[in-house]
Design a protein around this motif. Sequence first.
Motif, PDB file in Angstrom:
ATOM      1  N   ILE A 254       0.836  -1.206   0.000  1.00  0.00           N
ATOM      2  CA  ILE A 254       0.000   0.000   0.000  1.00  0.00           C
ATOM      3  C   ILE A 254       0.865   1.248   0.000  1.00  0.00           C
ATOM      4  N   LEU A 294       2.399   9.785  21.112  1.00  0.00           N
ATOM      5  CA  LEU A 294       1.452   8.860  20.494  1.00  0.00           C
ATOM      6  C   LEU A 294       2.221   7.741  19.788  1.00  0.00           C
ATOM      7  N   ASN A 295       1.511   6.701  19.417  1.00  0.00           N
ATOM      8  CA  ASN A 295       2.119   5.631  18.615  1.00  0.00           C
ATOM      9  C   ASN A 295       2.405   6.184  17.229  1.00  0.00           C
ATOM     10  N   GLY A 298       1.588   4.155  13.892  1.00  0.00           N
ATOM     11  CA  GLY A 298       0.139   4.021  13.802  1.00  0.00           C
ATOM     12  C   GLY A 298      -0.517   5.319  13.349  1.00  0.00           C
ATOM     13  N   THR A 299      -0.095   6.430  13.961  1.00  0.00           N
ATOM     14  CA  THR A 299      -0.688   7.717  13.612  1.00  0.00           C
ATOM     15  C   THR A 299      -0.394   8.075  12.169  1.00  0.00           C
ATOM     16  N   ALA A 301       0.211   6.054   9.649  1.00  0.00           N
ATOM     17  CA  ALA A 301      -0.596   5.225   8.757  1.00  0.00           C
ATOM     18  C   ALA A 301      -2.056   5.666   8.787  1.00  0.00           C
ATOM     19  N   LEU A 302      -2.540   6.027   9.986  1.00  0.00           N
ATOM     20  CA  LEU A 302      -3.930   6.476  10.116  1.00  0.00           C
ATOM     21  C   LEU A 302      -4.177   7.721   9.273  1.00  0.00           C
ATOM     22  N   GLY A 305      -4.134   6.893   5.644  1.00  0.00           N
ATOM     23  CA  GLY A 305      -5.388   6.232   5.259  1.00  0.00           C
ATOM     24  C   GLY A 305      -6.493   7.246   5.030  1.00  0.00           C
ATOM     25  N   LEU A 306      -6.610   8.207   5.956  1.00  0.00           N
ATOM     26  CA  LEU A 306      -7.635   9.250   5.812  1.00  0.00           C
ATOM     27  C   LEU A 306      -7.372  10.096   4.567  1.00  0.00           C
ATOM     28  N   LEU A 308      -5.791   9.177   1.899  1.00  0.00           N
ATOM     29  CA  LEU A 308      -6.130   8.362   0.732  1.00  0.00           C
ATOM     30  C   LEU A 308      -7.634   8.416   0.459  1.00  0.00           C
ATOM     31  N   MET A 309      -8.432   8.256   1.523  1.00  0.00           N
ATOM     32  CA  MET A 309      -9.884   8.285   1.356  1.00  0.00           C
ATOM     33  C   MET A 309     -10.344   9.657   0.869  1.00  0.00           C
TER      34      MET A 309
END
Lengths: 334, 289
Positions: A254, A294-295, A298-299, A301-302, A305-306, A308-309
Amino acid sequence: MIAELFAGVSTRARVLLVLLAVVMLAAPLVLDRYLVSVLILVCLAAYTGQAWNILLGFAGLLSLGHALYLGLAAYISAGLYVHFGIGPWLGVFPAVAVCVAVAALLGWLAFRFRIEGVYFALLTIAFAEVARIGFDHIGFTGGAGGFFLPVRSEDQGQWWNLRSGPTFFYYLALLLAAGAFLLCAVLRRSRLGHRWLAVREDPEAAQALGIHINRARMSALLLSAGMTGIAGVFQAFYANNLFPSQIFDISRSIDLILAPIIGGVGTLFGPILGAFVLAPLGEVLISITGAIGLNAPGTKALVFGLFLMAIIAGVPTGLWPRLASLLRLRSVGR
Amino acid sequence: MTLSLYLEVLLQGILTGLVYGLMALGLSVIFGVVRVVNFAHGEFAVLAMYAAFVLFTALHVDPILAAIPVAALFFVIGWLLQRFVVQPFIVRPQHDQFILLVGLAIVLVNALLMIFGPDSRHTNLSYSYDSWFIGPIIVDKVRAYAAAAAVVVSAALFAFFRFTLLGTAIRACADNLTGAAVVGLDVKKLYALTFGLGLACAGAAGAIMVALTDVTPMLAPSFTLLAFTIVIVGGLGSMAGALLGGLLIGVVEALASILVEPSMKSMVSFALLVGVLAFRPQGLVGKPA
């Protein structure tokens, strides 16, 4: 041939292109080590983005398993170097050959029965997953525990073994990115490129015109896989460590497709623009989230992802066509 | 002795496969009707696992019973998702839909990672280690309950599509979209309903699954792949195919884990997927295209 490429490109676009080339060439002279490493990521993402873009953007096939070729080539070239002392400049040939062979197998399976769209994407994921699990069990390359290339100070400067500093890797990555861009620009105007577009837009009409659909798709797949393989060799010698759970993972696949999607699928500058947006954004996110505890992965990638959407929902053609019209270049949508 | 071991493993595979089948059923229903591939299916199943895990640790609700509220919640999520996120993509190219849901999958799995961390969480049921003896075969109680629950939910879904007016209307949309719209069916509403039902399956299956395995966010992509493998092996769009595929994959993975190596079991199901794609691309139950 190069001159032909620039036919129909506005003066404005030419000037900006030369400016970009000059800035990129001069960058390591003024930037520190860290920023150069970010630029290496940018160039590498632009390169792999071009390779993947050939498949979806030109030939209309969605691969979600390109990490397969990255990983295969990385492991093969690293294995040849560590176990047999064969350097990457030679090792890249068998590595790419294996990528092309595996892609041919995948394509043969898929195209015989007109497996396309979702099924094709799924098949690519399945192949990558098989490789991931398989390499977890291959002791010769360290299995799940990872495979490490020796980093010795006496090897430093051996450019023929890709044992060199960041500046060397930067220019190599830049060369790859520029080469892929030129190759795609040539292909885009070639007979083959037009065949790909015809098959992408309407396979049946293309077939009626006498285009061999499977051959067109297969050529795009093999080229894309081989190019991604070269990036795998680079990756192996740049990172010096390989883990099946990372290099073959779906999240890696991805990562490979983010830049062209955000920049603009099917455009020549999309993968480059996407890489310029994403790699620095990723670095900024990691340093910010790391600072507030924060992680961080993870953040990052999060947010990606947003992003990308949001892009696919709001700007489905990607950012490049927008930027191109903003800069008033003639090459809108290219 | 060894025969009873094989029988035991076979039975385990069948029981787990029924839960897999329920999860895949959701994917199959969504694709069969809405024609959108829910790439975030496994991510939703894992989200449901965490929901059931939280219900268990906070309120001591048995995960198999928690399947009911979790499924209801996921029905609502699915409805809203279709209405507001996926519906505008219905007319878009397939790969755009796919990328949208890939994005959603990334968001879900990383949100779980940030909230719960990467460690796997275990649900310790009072009857986790209880079992029955049928002759020489040992049957895990929890696995039998889980399979029974999966069968009940699947049967309810079959009955809904078979015997209710709404179910028939949804099937009409799947068979002939234009025809369905011509006779006055509200296709958008039916799509939202279907997506809700599909996610409810994932939700129920996820909640039940917590009783069987530990949960970590990393399970999500492998569950998505598992659901896809099952649905393609069984035949895309066929509800019976999804359940059959679930059984088959469950058995194959269970056998592979004793014959080959547990960590290589999913490789065997991918081999099955490749075999099916190569020789019978319509799936075991599907009709030739």
